[in-house]
Design a protein around this motif. Structure first.
Motif, short mmCIF file in Angstrom:
data_model
loop_
_atom_site.label_atom_id
_atom_site.label_comp_id
_atom_site.label_asym_id
_atom_site.label_seq_id
_atom_site.Cartn_x
_atom_site.Cartn_y
_atom_site.Cartn_z
N SER A 146 2.61 2.84 6.85
CA SER A 146 3.60 3.57 6.88
C SER A 146 2.58 5.29 7.58
CB SER A 146 4.19 4.24 6.28
OG SER A 146 4.65 3.74 5.61
N HIS A 158 -0.31 -0.72 -2.22
CA HIS A 158 0.00 -2.41 -1.35
C HIS A 158 0.17 -3.45 -2.52
CE1 HIS A 158 -0.85 -5.34 1.95
NE2 HIS A 158 -1.42 -5.54 1.47
N THR A 188 -2.73 4.47 -0.12
CA THR A 188 -1.73 4.41 -0.69
C THR A 188 -1.48 4.70 -1.69
OG1 THR A 188 -1.83 2.08 -1.65
CG2 THR A 188 -1.68 2.51 1.06
N GLU A 242 -4.03 -4.16 11.21
CA GLU A 242 -3.41 -5.70 11.30
C GLU A 242 -4.32 -7.22 10.99
OE1 GLU A 242 0.97 -5.45 11.18
OE2 GLU A 242 0.14 -3.79 13.17
N GLU A 247 5.53 3.60 1.20
CA GLU A 247 5.69 2.10 0.57
C GLU A 247 5.17 1.06 1.53
OE1 GLU A 247 9.84 0.11 0.87
OE2 GLU A 247 10.06 2.03 1.34
N SER A 248 4.55 1.20 2.45
CA SER A 248 3.88 0.81 3.30
C SER A 248 2.55 1.30 3.45
CB SER A 248 4.93 -0.42 4.24
OG SER A 248 3.81 -0.94 5.23
#
Length: 414
Positions: free
Chosen positions: A77, A355, A67, A99, A73-74
């Motif tokens: 993504s 993040h 990232t 996750e 943005e996340s």
């Protein structure tokens, strides 16, 4: 420069692991698994959870670090079908597995009864990182104390409202560094928490110069007796601090502000602007022992406090339109070193991990990882390996991500 010679074949991972070695990553694996077990004992079992492995932990870091290159943005993504999706690395781990690791990720799973420090969940990592910085690099004489520029996600900046932007930028900590002004290498990190008790909180830190002095002393605790020259901004510059540093063999040059600086002990006549019109380049000097207070005029009055440069030594500030403007050498040195740090911020601040977790210790962790990668790239550029491959900062980051993910194709993208 670097304290050890790296081989011509050294990879991005080799430089990164000077600061984040396998034993640190293995500890993250152990602590994450311990926290997952504790969490499930308290809130019920999670049948989808399997203990994380070292390979998975490296991949987890790789996804996060990606990232910083693509500024999505996340991090999720990567597995989406949108603009920031990345099918080449999304196949290494499923989104659900990522996750799960993110949910349980920890560096210190349990709080010991003796622990009072608010950063106990990340302090062992910060200590290990500091040891890596100290052992891998020997800084130049000139160094700067400042708060590094940390870029926000450009997509978020472009699309959010002013209220969202204010909310996003409100962090619960302040990050300060001591940085080698010749190379940009960050030698030491100091984190000051907002929720610190009483007068040590960040709100007080913004208003009280003596608390900035506390930050400066913490950043320079390993610098005693090495004849370093430390450049400081107005919030840190003070006569008492500079005199204390001089006793420790640390010399200083700082910009002084009557509004932001602690002006205790300084002559009031030098802090007031002269009533008579002055021409650019004119200056006044007052001395006390080795300490000089310089008031220099250049479309406004600028004041400098220093014991590192003789006030009678001449220098020049070169302006594109005005040509050369005479000044004391201390002013020229301050401008040159501050200019380098601005260039460093412009070049490297955009490579901070995008993040943004809610937990303060995790925010500090990802900032620290970003600084470690920037330092690794600086060492890479100073090594012989750079003359073989010549990666840009973005290519170095991509290479590191692929090596953490275990992908064989580690060729840089142009």
């Amino acid at each position: 420069g670097p304290t050890r010679k790296m081989p011509l074949t050294a990879s991005a991972m080799d430089f990164f692991q000077l600061f984040v070695p396998d034993n640190v990553l293995k500890n993250m694996v152990v602590q994450t698994n311990m926290y997952a077990k504790k969490y499930q004992e308290r809130f019920g079992s999670d049948n989808a959870w399997i203990d994380v492995t070292l390979t998975e932990m490296k991949a987890f870091l790789g996804y996060m670090i990606s990232t910083s290159i693509h500024h999505c943005e996340s991090v999720l993504s990567i597995w989406s079908s949108g603009f920031y999706s990345n099918k080449s690395i999304a196949l290494i781990m499923t989104q659900s597995r990522f996750e799960k690791i993110l949910k349980y990720f920890h560096i210190v799973a349990f709080r010991s009864s003796q622990t009072t420090h608010s950063l106990y969940k990340i302090q062992p990592f910060l200590d290990s990182l500091q040891n890596g910085f100290d052992s891998a690099f020997r800084p130049s004489q000139a160094q700067v104390l400042h708060e590094p520029l940390i870029d926000e996600d450009p997509v978020f900046i472009a699309t959010c409202t002013e209220r969202e932007l204010r909310k996003r930028k409100k962090r619960k900590f302040s990050l300060w560094v001591r940085q080698c002004s010749s190379t940009g290498f960050i030698c030491q990190i100091y984190v000051h928490l907002k929720e610190g008790s009483g007068a040590d909180g960040l709100d007080a830190l913004k208003n009280k110069p003596q608390l900035h002095s506390m930050v400066a002393k913490s950043l320079c605790q390993n610098a005693s007796g090495k004849n370093y020259i430390i450049f400081t901004g107005p919030s840190i510059t003070s006569l008492n601090l500079f005199e204390e540093f001089e006793k420790q063999g640390i010399y200083c040059c700082g910009l002084l502000s009557t509004r932001k600086s602690d002006c205790t002990g300084l002559p009031p006549s030098m802090l007031n602007n002269s009533a008579t019109p002055q021409s650019r380049g004119q200056y006044r000097i007052r001395m006390k022992g080795n300490m000089s207070l310089i008031c220099w005029y250049n479309k406004g009055h600028f004041r400098f406090l220093t014991n590192a440069y003789s006030p009678v030594q001449q220098g020049v500030i070169i302006k594109r339109k005005s040509g050369e403007i005479p000044c004391p050498l201390a002013v020229e040195a301050f401008a040159a070193h501050l200019s380098y740090i601005c260039k460093y911020d412009d070049k490297y601040s955009k490579y901070f991990i995008s993040h943004k977790p809610n937990k303060t210790w995790q925010q500090v962790f990802w900032f620290a990882i970003s600084i470690a990668i920037n330092n690794a790239y600086i060492l890479y550029k100073m090594s012989e390996a750079y003359h073989v491959t010549r990666y840009s900062r973005a290519q170095f980051g991509e290479r590191l991500v692929k090596e953490l993910l275990g992908l064989e194709d580690t060729s840089p993208t142009h």
